[in-house]
Scaffold this motif. Structure first.
Motif, short mmCIF file in Angstrom:
data_model
loop_
_atom_site.label_atom_id
_atom_site.label_comp_id
_atom_site.label_asym_id
_atom_site.label_seq_id
_atom_site.Cartn_x
_atom_site.Cartn_y
_atom_site.Cartn_z
N LYS A 147 -8.47 -0.98 2.68
CA LYS A 147 -9.09 -1.65 3.95
C LYS A 147 -10.02 -2.60 4.15
CE LYS A 147 -10.87 3.60 4.22
NZ LYS A 147 -11.75 4.69 3.75
N ILE A 148 -10.25 -3.14 2.89
CA ILE A 148 -11.00 -4.77 2.92
C ILE A 148 -10.48 -5.69 3.52
CG2 ILE A 148 -11.02 -6.88 1.42
CD1 ILE A 148 -12.86 -4.04 -0.21
N PHE A 149 -8.67 -5.92 3.42
CA PHE A 149 -7.47 -6.47 3.78
C PHE A 149 -7.51 -6.52 4.94
CE2 PHE A 149 -3.23 -7.47 4.62
CZ PHE A 149 -3.36 -9.11 3.78
N ALA A 150 -7.18 -5.09 5.91
CA ALA A 150 -7.65 -4.52 7.44
C ALA A 150 -7.74 -5.29 7.86
CB ALA A 150 -7.57 -2.78 7.45
N SER A 151 -9.81 -5.37 7.21
CA SER A 151 -10.70 -6.08 8.01
C SER A 151 -10.82 -7.50 8.11
CB SER A 151 -11.81 -5.69 7.07
OG SER A 151 -12.44 -3.95 7.73
N GLY A 194 0.46 -1.20 0.03
CA GLY A 194 -0.65 0.15 -0.17
C GLY A 194 0.75 1.41 -0.09
N THR A 195 2.06 1.67 0.78
CA THR A 195 2.70 2.85 1.29
C THR A 195 3.54 2.94 -0.22
OG1 THR A 195 3.10 1.26 2.98
CG2 THR A 195 4.98 3.30 1.84
N THR A 196 4.44 1.48 -1.24
CA THR A 196 4.63 1.39 -2.30
C THR A 196 3.77 2.28 -3.57
OG1 THR A 196 6.30 0.57 -1.49
CG2 THR A 196 5.93 0.36 -3.60
#
Length: 529
Positions: free
Chosen positions: A191-195, A28-30
């Motif tokens: 967001k989906i991955f974090a959820s 995500g950062t890259t």
């Protein structure tokens, strides 16, 4: 499933989740950094296009003014605007090249570069035509120059330039919108991955961690409780069954070790009790023997120290008198007699000093020998009273004896008790001012027979009172009194204590020094050969 397997499984799951989260974070950062940089480059290109359009509009205005000016008017500012337009177009080309390097889509950007080149050619052609129009103006063909300028302005600037610049701006704005959409999509994906990660942690990892914590806390509390009881010597206590095999094994091993320690402790206590009894008996014997040796050794050391200190002065006087008598011119018989008499006096003083030191030392070593017989203490006090009346009269001191009882008998050494009375009366006469009284009292007390000698004296400090019975100690006012040996009171104390009595000296409020000797009556005395 054992606690160890559960623990490693939970740690493995946590590690997988942590690695997944780290990968997602890195991606995500890259990706977001790439999109933001692309968006910034597209905005920079749009800015360059906008500046180029604005500068072109200024150039047209300047050219319009120049065409209608007189011939050979200055056009320096027009040249400067041309350079600024070229600079903005170069910056746009550089940013497009960076986009190609960043995104890698050469085909998409190649078309835009071709459009930019066409725009440059259009601007260059228009500028060349403007230069030709200015030449016509400068040659005097003003009307022709103005007509041609209007034609160029209508055909190239207002038509072709506007279409080209608008097409380029539309292309860059499309890229900006695309980058914004990519950023939004990336945010949604993260967001989906974090959820998903959080849901997995809450559904699977958290219950496992809580269960492990419950098993660990319960097992540790049981083990700690068992160890506390073992620490209280309750070695028969057995730790209850624990939920995990590993902790249950520890509980069994602790119980086995406690049984072994309890058995060994019982044997040790038995052996220790026997050893303590033996050691205590031997220690008591050794302490008594050591105490006796230490007391004797200390007495010997103090005696030698006192003798070496106190004999120095009389020996010095004797030697000095002898050397004076032998040195120089021949002396008269009277001078020799005076020196010899002084030497004799010092020798007598030294002998008495040695006798007193030996007496005190033997008393402290428990080797004092007394000849005890039934003794009428009243008669002995009267004898000493009469013996010291003449000495007291020399200082105009009156001595009075008061006795409330008669027939006071003690078992003691007459010579030694008489020595105690002599010390007390001699001290009273020495320290009493001239013209005062000395009182002697005899009476019974709860502890035996009391002999009290009171005399008027100057105030005595607490320090003098504390050390008054020490050998060779002389109080603060001793310098005003005739010199003594400094052993009178220590000798008196040794004699009285050898008779199982007590001797005290205290100062009363009315400047009276009171010396009190208490001796047990004959029936209370312990016979000492």
């Amino acid at each position: 499933m054992s606690f160890r397997v559960r623990l490693f499984t939970t740690l493995g799951a946590l590690l997988i989740l942590a690695i997944s989260a780290s990968i997602a974070n890195f991606y995500g950062t890259t990706r977001s950094s790439l999109l933001f940089e692309r968006n910034q480059l597209a905005n920079d290109v749009v800015h360059s296009y906008g500046e180029a359009a604005m500068l072109t509009e200024r150039l047209v205005k300047k050219m319009t003014v120049a065409v209608y000016q007189p011939p050979n008017s200055s056009i320096a500012h027009i040249t400067e605007i041309k350079l600024q337009i070229q600079t903005q177009l170069d910056m746009a080309r550089q940013n497009i090249a960076k986009e190609v390097e960043l995104v890698g889509k050469i085909e998409d950007e190649a078309e835009e570069l071709e459009q930019l080149a066409g725009l440059e050619r259009l601007i260059s052609r228009a500028i060349n035509q403007f230069d030709e129009i200015l030449l016509l103006r400068d040659s005097g063909q003003t009307e022709m120059a103005q007509e041609r300028f209007i034609a160029v302005l209508a055909s190239q600037i207002e038509s072709e330039f506007s279409e080209s610049i608008n097409a380029l701006l539309a292309e860059e704005r499309s890229e900006i919108n695309e980058a914004q959409r990519d950023i939004e999509v990336l945010g949604q994906q993260l967001k989906i991955f974090a959820s998903i990660i959080i849901a997995l942690a809450l559904l699977f990892i958290m219950p496992a961690v809580l269960q492990l914590a419950h098993i660990f806390n319960r097992s540790m509390n049981q083990l700690q409780d068992g160890l506390d009881k073992y620490g209280q010597n309750r070695f028969d206590y057995k730790i209850p069954h624990l939920p995990a095999r590993e902790f249950d094994y520890l509980g069994h091993r602790f119980h086995w070790m406690a049984e072994q320690i309890g058995s060994a402790q019982e044997k040790l206590l038995t052996a220790n009790a026997d050893l303590e009894a033996t050691v205590s008996s031997r220690t008591e014997e050794l302490e008594q023997a050591n105490k006796s040796l230490v007391e004797k050794d200390e007495g010997r050391k103090r005696l030698f120290a006192d003798i070496s200190h106190e004999l120095r002065t009389p020996l010095t006087v004797i030697r000095g008198e002898a050397e004076i008598s032998l040195r120089g011119k021949k002396k008269t018989p009277e001078e020799y007699e005076s020196s010899l008499q002084l030497i004799v006096d010092q020798a007598i003083h030294t002998g008495r000093l040695i006798d007193d030191l030996l007496f005190v030392a033997r008393s402290q070593a428990g080797e004092l020998k007394l000849v005890k017989k039934p003794l009428d203490i009243v008669r002995l006090v009267e004898e000493k009273h009469h013996a010291f009346e003449a000495l007291a009269a020399r200082k105009n001191i009156s001595m009075a004896m008061e006795r409330n009882v008669s027939g006071l008998i003690v078992s003691g050494d007459k010579g030694r008790i008489g020595q105690v009375l002599a010390v007390l009366l001699d001290n009273a006469i020495r320290y009493a001012p001239q013209g005062t009284d000395i009182s002697i009292y005899l009476n019974r007390s709860p502890r035996g027979i009391a002999i009290i000698v009171d005399n008027v004296s100057d105030a005595v400090s607490e320090e003098d009172m504390r050390y008054i019975f020490n050998r060779f100690y002389r109080g603060g006012n001793a310098g005003e009194i005739d010199e003594g040996t400094g052993l009178g009171l220590p000798v008196a104390k040794a004699i009285v204590e050898a008779h199982d009595g007590t001797i005290t000296i205290e100062q009363k409020d009315n400047d009276i020094i009171s010396a009190t000797v208490v001796l047990p009556a004959e029936k209370q005395m312990r016979i000492v050969s």
